[in-house]
Enzyme design. Structure first.
Site, PDB file in Angstrom:
ATOM      1  N   TRP A   1       0.390  -1.414  -0.387  1.00 25.14           N
ATOM      2  CA  TRP A   1       0.097   0.253   0.413  1.00 25.14           C
ATOM      3  C   TRP A   1       0.925   1.480   0.206  1.00 25.14           C
ATOM      4  O   TRP A   1       0.480   2.000  -0.639  1.00 25.14           O
ATOM      5  CB  TRP A   1      -0.942  -0.073   0.895  1.00 25.14           C
ATOM      6  CG  TRP A   1      -2.420  -1.025   0.584  1.00 25.14           C
ATOM      7  CD1 TRP A   1      -2.456  -2.032   1.822  1.00 25.14           C
ATOM      8  CD2 TRP A   1      -2.889  -0.771  -0.395  1.00 25.14           C
ATOM      9  NE1 TRP A   1      -3.265  -3.131   0.793  1.00 25.14           N
ATOM     10  CE2 TRP A   1      -3.737  -1.759  -0.252  1.00 25.14           C
ATOM     11  CE3 TRP A   1      -3.415   0.257  -0.898  1.00 25.14           C
ATOM     12  CZ2 TRP A   1      -5.134  -2.210  -1.172  1.00 25.14           C
ATOM     13  CZ3 TRP A   1      -4.530   0.047  -2.247  1.00 25.14           C
ATOM     14  CH2 TRP A   1      -4.986  -0.963  -2.050  1.00 25.14           C
TER      15      TRP A   1
ATOM     16  N   ASP B   1      -0.796   6.816   6.956  1.00 25.27           N
ATOM     17  CA  ASP B   1      -2.043   5.982   5.900  1.00 25.27           C
ATOM     18  C   ASP B   1      -3.146   4.758   7.251  1.00 25.27           C
ATOM     19  O   ASP B   1      -1.901   4.044   7.269  1.00 25.27           O
ATOM     20  CB  ASP B   1      -1.670   4.876   4.924  1.00 25.27           C
ATOM     21  CG  ASP B   1      -2.814   4.590   3.983  1.00 25.27           C
ATOM     22  OD1 ASP B   1      -4.158   4.317   4.799  1.00 25.27           O
ATOM     23  OD2 ASP B   1      -2.877   3.941   3.159  1.00 25.27           O
TER      24      ASP B   1
ATOM     25  N   LYS C   1     -12.603  -1.298   6.854  1.00 26.50           N
ATOM     26  CA  LYS C   1     -12.227  -2.356   7.465  1.00 26.50           C
ATOM     27  C   LYS C   1     -13.290  -2.213   9.185  1.00 26.50           C
ATOM     28  O   LYS C   1     -13.602  -2.639  10.044  1.00 26.50           O
ATOM     29  CB  LYS C   1     -10.965  -2.320   7.679  1.00 26.50           C
ATOM     30  CG  LYS C   1      -9.893  -2.413   5.759  1.00 26.50           C
ATOM     31  CD  LYS C   1      -8.716  -1.612   5.741  1.00 26.50           C
ATOM     32  CE  LYS C   1      -8.712  -1.965   4.755  1.00 26.50           C
ATOM     33  NZ  LYS C   1      -8.746  -2.742   3.537  1.00 26.50           N
TER      34      LYS C   1
HETATM   35  C1  LIG Z   1      -3.179   0.253   4.067  1.00 30.17           C
HETATM   36  C2  LIG Z   1      -4.528   0.742   2.623  1.00 30.17           C
HETATM   37  N1  LIG Z   1      -4.075   1.990   2.294  1.00 30.17           N
HETATM   38  C3  LIG Z   1      -5.099   2.257   1.076  1.00 30.17           C
HETATM   39  C4  LIG Z   1      -5.759   1.342   0.678  1.00 30.17           C
HETATM   40  C5  LIG Z   1      -7.250   1.202  -0.294  1.00 30.17           C
HETATM   41  O1  LIG Z   1      -8.730   1.631   0.096  1.00 30.17           O
HETATM   42  P1  LIG Z   1      -9.121   2.050  -0.898  1.00 30.17           P
HETATM   43  O2  LIG Z   1      -9.749   1.409  -1.856  1.00 30.17           O
HETATM   44  O3  LIG Z   1     -10.668   2.352   0.305  1.00 30.17           O
HETATM   45  O4  LIG Z   1      -9.427   3.351  -1.627  1.00 30.17           O
HETATM   46  C6  LIG Z   1      -6.247  -0.134   1.732  1.00 30.17           C
HETATM   47  C7  LIG Z   1      -7.341  -0.870   0.791  1.00 30.17           C
HETATM   48  O5  LIG Z   1      -7.362  -1.983   1.299  1.00 30.17           O
HETATM   49  C8  LIG Z   1      -5.171  -0.146   2.492  1.00 30.17           C
HETATM   50  O6  LIG Z   1      -5.510  -1.834   2.982  1.00 30.17           O
END
Ligand SMILES: Cc1ncc(COP(=O)(O)O)c(C=O)c1O
Length: 359
Positions: free
Chosen positions: A102, A171, A195
């Site tokens: 991520w 994040d 989540k």
């Molecule tokens: C740590 C992290 N950042 C970003 C995201 C992306 O999130 P979204 O699908 O809400 O854009 C996720 C999705 O699982 C994630 O686990």
């Protein structure tokens, strides 16, 4: 009707008490004669829900008064671009720590809008631990430093924050509300909801007021954090139902005893699962003990050919969504706040039985 144990990384399990409350007030929320999803976002009924949700989140996380809380759309991914557009407007440079899938995504997106310095890269250790203090190479001119405190796919967690000069942006999508955090350590925290907060479609941003200096020229107005803060996150119609459910989750968290209690429970659940993995040669997890995520536990079978059988039999036993992310393979159990210890115990019992039969 039978509820399964759902180990999905997201959208993920919600507390059963919250789902029941939604069901009970779906036709008439708070005596309004409407469902929360039917309310005008500017009507007094929804504004009361929105304000209560923010107040409860502020209380749970002890958010100081000089931080704003935004309820935005676009998921955490929208923030990958929103951050540089709003906050990389001094030198136009930003530090990113590459600790897994991520943060890599965040880097790729930010690189389109600012000059990214990868201040530390965990690929060299196979994303098995976060950087040591002496491994960081920060850019002294960076407008901010970005980290991903919990890597959802690699199952990696920062046990301590790096020591930084520039504002720290984090994040927290997969570990927000799982334990207390000191909001003051951050210039900005963001988290997709699906989540530990509620349904997908909502991204929560907690931002110190001095970071809201105005977005750069050309930024789409919905991604202008200062404008969103001024408009109370209502530059357009916000994800009202997700906001309402998030509020119910915050109330549930308060009733359960808050984030200290969550941290205790999550620690116990993680210890149970990692204990089972470490006690056997049949299962393994490659992450250094002190950096192991308490939310997302990837694990591998000594014989990967058995993975499909594991998943199929687990499903039969009411244990769902245990496949690893396609980027990493293997298996993964996500054990967010809403997963009770009983669910983790059911998984551990299944793993032990599976090993006895196939090991
Ligand atoms: C740590 C992290 N950042 C970003 C995201 C992306 O999130 P979204 O699908 O809400 O854009 C996720 C999705 O699982 C994630 O686990």
């Amino acid at each position: 009707m039978k509820r399964a144990w759902n180990f999905s990384a997201g959208p993920a399990m919600l507390p059963e008490a919250v789902l029941q409350r939604i069901a009970s007030e779906l036709l008439d929320t708070n005596g309004s004669g409407m469902s929360a999803m039917e309310m005008s976002h500017r009507g007094k009924e929804f504004l009361a829900i929105a304000e209560q949700a923010e107040a409860d989140l502020r209380e749970l996380m002890a958010i100081p008064d000089d931080y704003r809380v935004l309820f935005l759309q676009g998921g955490a991914t929208a923030l990958f671009a929103t951050l540089p557009m709003n906050l990389a407007n001094g030198s136009g440079r930003a530090d990113y720590v590459r600790s897994g899938h991520w943060s890599d995504k965040a880097i790729r997106e930010a690189s389109r809008f600012c000059k990214v310095n990868v201040a530390a890269d965990c690929e060299g250790n196979g994303f098995s631990r976060v950087p040591a203090a002496d491994e960081y190479r920060f850019d002294p001119e960076a407008d901010y430093v970005h980290i991903t405190p919990n890597e959802t796919i690699h199952g990696l967690r920062f046990p301590e924050l790096p020591s930084v000069e520039a504002p720290l942006l984090a994040d927290y999508s997969s570990s927000i509300l799982s334990e207390p955090v000191n909001v003051r350590d951050y210039g900005l925290i963001y988290a997709g909801a699906q989540k530990n907060i509620g349904p997908a479609g909502l991204c929560i941003v907690i931002v110190r007021e001095d970071q809201l200096q105005g977005a750069r020229e050309g930024t789409p107005s919905l991604m202008d954090l200062q404008a969103q803060a001024k408009a109370g996150s209502m530059l357009n119609t916000p994800p009202t139902f997700a906001w309402y459910v998030a509020g119910l989750v915050f109330q549930w968290l308060k009733a359960e005893g808050g984030l200290t209690v969550m941290a205790e429970r999550n620690g116990e659940k993680a210890a149970l699962l990692y204990g089972a993995i470490d006690a056997s040669d049949f299962y393994s997890n490659p992450v250094a003990a002190e950096c192991r995520s308490r939310m997302n536990v990837p694990f591998f079978l000594a014989d990967p050919a058995l993975e499909d059988t594991f998943k199929a039999e687990a499903k039969q036993a009411g244990l769902l969504t245990l496949g690893g992310h396609r980027a990493l393979g293997g298996l993964r159990a996500s054990i967010y706040n809403a997963m009770p210890k009983e669910g983790v115990q059911a998984l551990v019992d299944f793993m032990s039985d599976f090993e006895r039969r196939y090991g």
